[in-house]
Design an enzyme around this catalytic site. Structure first.
Site, PDB file in Angstrom:
ATOM      1  N   HIS A   9      -7.259   2.438   6.567  1.00 46.94           N
ATOM      2  CA  HIS A   9      -6.231   2.827   7.548  1.00 46.94           C
ATOM      3  C   HIS A   9      -6.538   4.198   8.156  1.00 46.94           C
ATOM      4  CE1 HIS A   9      -3.705  -0.522   6.523  1.00 46.94           C
ATOM      5  NE2 HIS A   9      -3.457  -0.101   5.289  1.00 46.94           N
ATOM      6  N   HIS A  61      -8.805   1.160   0.361  1.00 46.61           N
ATOM      7  CA  HIS A  61      -7.829   0.484   1.235  1.00 46.61           C
ATOM      8  C   HIS A  61      -7.187   1.487   2.188  1.00 46.61           C
ATOM      9  CE1 HIS A  61      -4.439  -2.363   2.135  1.00 46.61           C
ATOM     10  NE2 HIS A  61      -3.804  -1.207   2.318  1.00 46.61           N
ATOM     11  N   GLU A  62      -6.753   2.619   1.636  1.00 44.95           N
ATOM     12  CA  GLU A  62      -6.109   3.623   2.474  1.00 44.95           C
ATOM     13  C   GLU A  62      -7.109   4.276   3.439  1.00 44.95           C
ATOM     14  OE1 GLU A  62      -3.016   3.686   2.659  1.00 44.95           O
ATOM     15  OE2 GLU A  62      -2.727   2.389   0.921  1.00 44.95           O
TER      16      GLU A  62
END
Length: 447
Positions: free
Chosen positions: A26, A22-23
């Site tokens: 980003h 998920h990170e």
């Protein structure tokens, strides 16, 4: 106990991987767009391990319940403290909000110099901000779909197979009780034809059998004719003949479920009857089923999120009162870990290693779908809050262009810090409540 701990470890690693990716969702677009990313961290609290690569510190923290990346310039740059920022007649609340906003911007501005002003998140265009902030949830969506594809085409979904589990002794009405007597009733066609449990139905009345639905279709269409039935018995093909009986059988919907009328009575029709029951098993299916499965998971998760406050009230009443937990209600990290441990340690009939693996993959698919939907909530500190800010910024700029007015600049999300703190407090209380409920009133797969 070792299997129980292994299940917890598997889900823990799967969740940690989901958070890490998920990170990365980003991190990668932020770096591609030139934003200076100072930290990439998995977890919260004290740092257990970290290493600098380039301008970014990569690390692992003590509480593995989330993660974050730190980009410089999340708020507009601090412009100093001009006189009159807060008027003497300003209310206490307004003054506190303004001071909180100015302090946040002052801190953010202290993390970089003028040479990096063009590398801040706030300096990105609206489309690039959306890509950066949606990158994380999108990664969870892709992971959820990947796990579903593995489940559907690799492990299989529960279904009835054409392998005969049981053969009826006689013809009984569709609405008869399970223990109905065969006295005075005609012999079932399958029994008379010599079909046995363990046989695999290969062809009925010239129709090839691949799924249980093929059996139902061929048998019902045969009506009361004598038709050839080919079965596979211990690797040998046998050709049998079955004289079907026309009988009242349940009307089936598109999902193969019996149809009931408005009063709850079984709806029947006169069709052919053979008298065999298929064997439940995990059946590998086409990947084309994944989109519908993903949409169903998305809508169910969305409904849970929308009704979350009421569901948390129910959890609280169960945790501190005599009520039972809703098995379809929200779970905390303790509850999910407990379920994973139960799955790994289960010694239930028919729940073999393949079924356990499928259940674990299903849990990971659900967790990633939950992370996707939850992060789309348009509130800070969630990704959806930044997405909403970027959309408002885009709308403001479009209206300004249409009216021939100057660019209003980026939306100052620091003004939302009081609400952000309230939301963060709500999430903290929710986490503590779920942890407590998972301990004192747990949801179990095998009561």
């Amino acid at each position: 106990m070792l299997l129980f701990l292994l299940g917890i470890l598997i889900i823990g690693l799967g969740l940690a991987l989901s958070i890490a990716l998920h990170e990365i969702g980003h991190l990668v677009p932020a770096k591609l767009f030139g934003v200076r990313v100072t930290q990439y961290m998995i977890g919260f609290g004290p740092t257990l391990f970290s290493r600098h690569r380039g301008e970014t510190e990569y690390g692992l923290k003590a509480i593995p319940l989330g993660g974050y990346i730190r980009m410089i310039g999340m708020y507009p740059p601090h412009q100093g403290d001009p006189e009159g920022t807060v008027r003497e007649d300003s209310t206490g609340l307004l003054q506190q909000v303004t001071e909180m906003s100015e302090d946040a911007k002052k801190y953010e501005s202290s993390l970089y110099g003028p040479e990096d002003a063009h590398r801040t998140f706030v300096a990105l265009s609206v489309p690039k901000k959306l890509v950066v902030m949606l990158g994380g949830p999108t990664m969870n969506l892709l992971l959820s779909i990947l796990f579903m594809a593995i489940l559907v085409s690799g492990i299989g979904l529960p279904a009835i197979t054409p392998t005969v589990q049981s053969v009826s002794q006689c013809v009984v009405p569709a609405d008869a009780p399970p223990d109905a007597s065969c006295e005075g009733r005609p012999e079932a066609p399958a029994l008379a034809a010599g079909i046995r449990p363990g046989d695999t139905l290969v062809r009925i009345d010239g129709h090839d059998i691949r799924r249980w639905e093929d059996v139902t279709t061929a048998v019902r269409a045969a009506e009361d004719r004598t038709v050839p039935v080919v079965v596979d018995r211990d690797g040998e093909r046998l050709e049998l003949e079955a004289t079907m009986i026309v009988d009242d059988r349940p009307v089936l919907d598109e999902n193969g479920q019996a149809v009931h009328d408005a009063d709850g009575n079984l709806v029947t029709e006169q069709v052919g009857f053979l008298g065999v029951a298929g064997t439940p098993d995990l059946v590998r299916q086409s990947p084309l089923k994944v989109p519908a499965l993903a949409w169903d998971a998305f809508t169910r998760t969305g409904q849970l999120v929308i009704t979350l406050p009421m569901r948390l009230i129910d959890v609280g009443q169960a945790a501190f009162g005599p009520e039972e937990r809703d098995p379809n209600g929200p779970l905390g990290v303790v509850g999910v870990s407990r379920l994973a441990g139960e799955v790994a340690a289960a010694d239930e009939p028919g729940f073999d290693l393949r079924a356990k693996a499928g259940t674990m993959i299903s849990i990971l698919a659900s967790l990633n779908m939950a992370l996707f939907v939850f992060n789309l909530i348009p509130l800070l500190p969630l990704d959806g809050g930044h997405v909403l800010g970027a959309l408002i910024e885009g709308i403001r700029r479009m209206i300004a262009r249409l009216r021939g007015r100057p660019d209003p600049g980026p939306v100052d999300m620091s003004k939302m810090l009081p609400l952000t703190n309230v939301v963060a407090l709500f999430f903290l209380v929710m986490t503590l409540l779920l942890v407590y409920a998972d301990i004192v009133k747990p949801i179990t797969l095998f009561p």
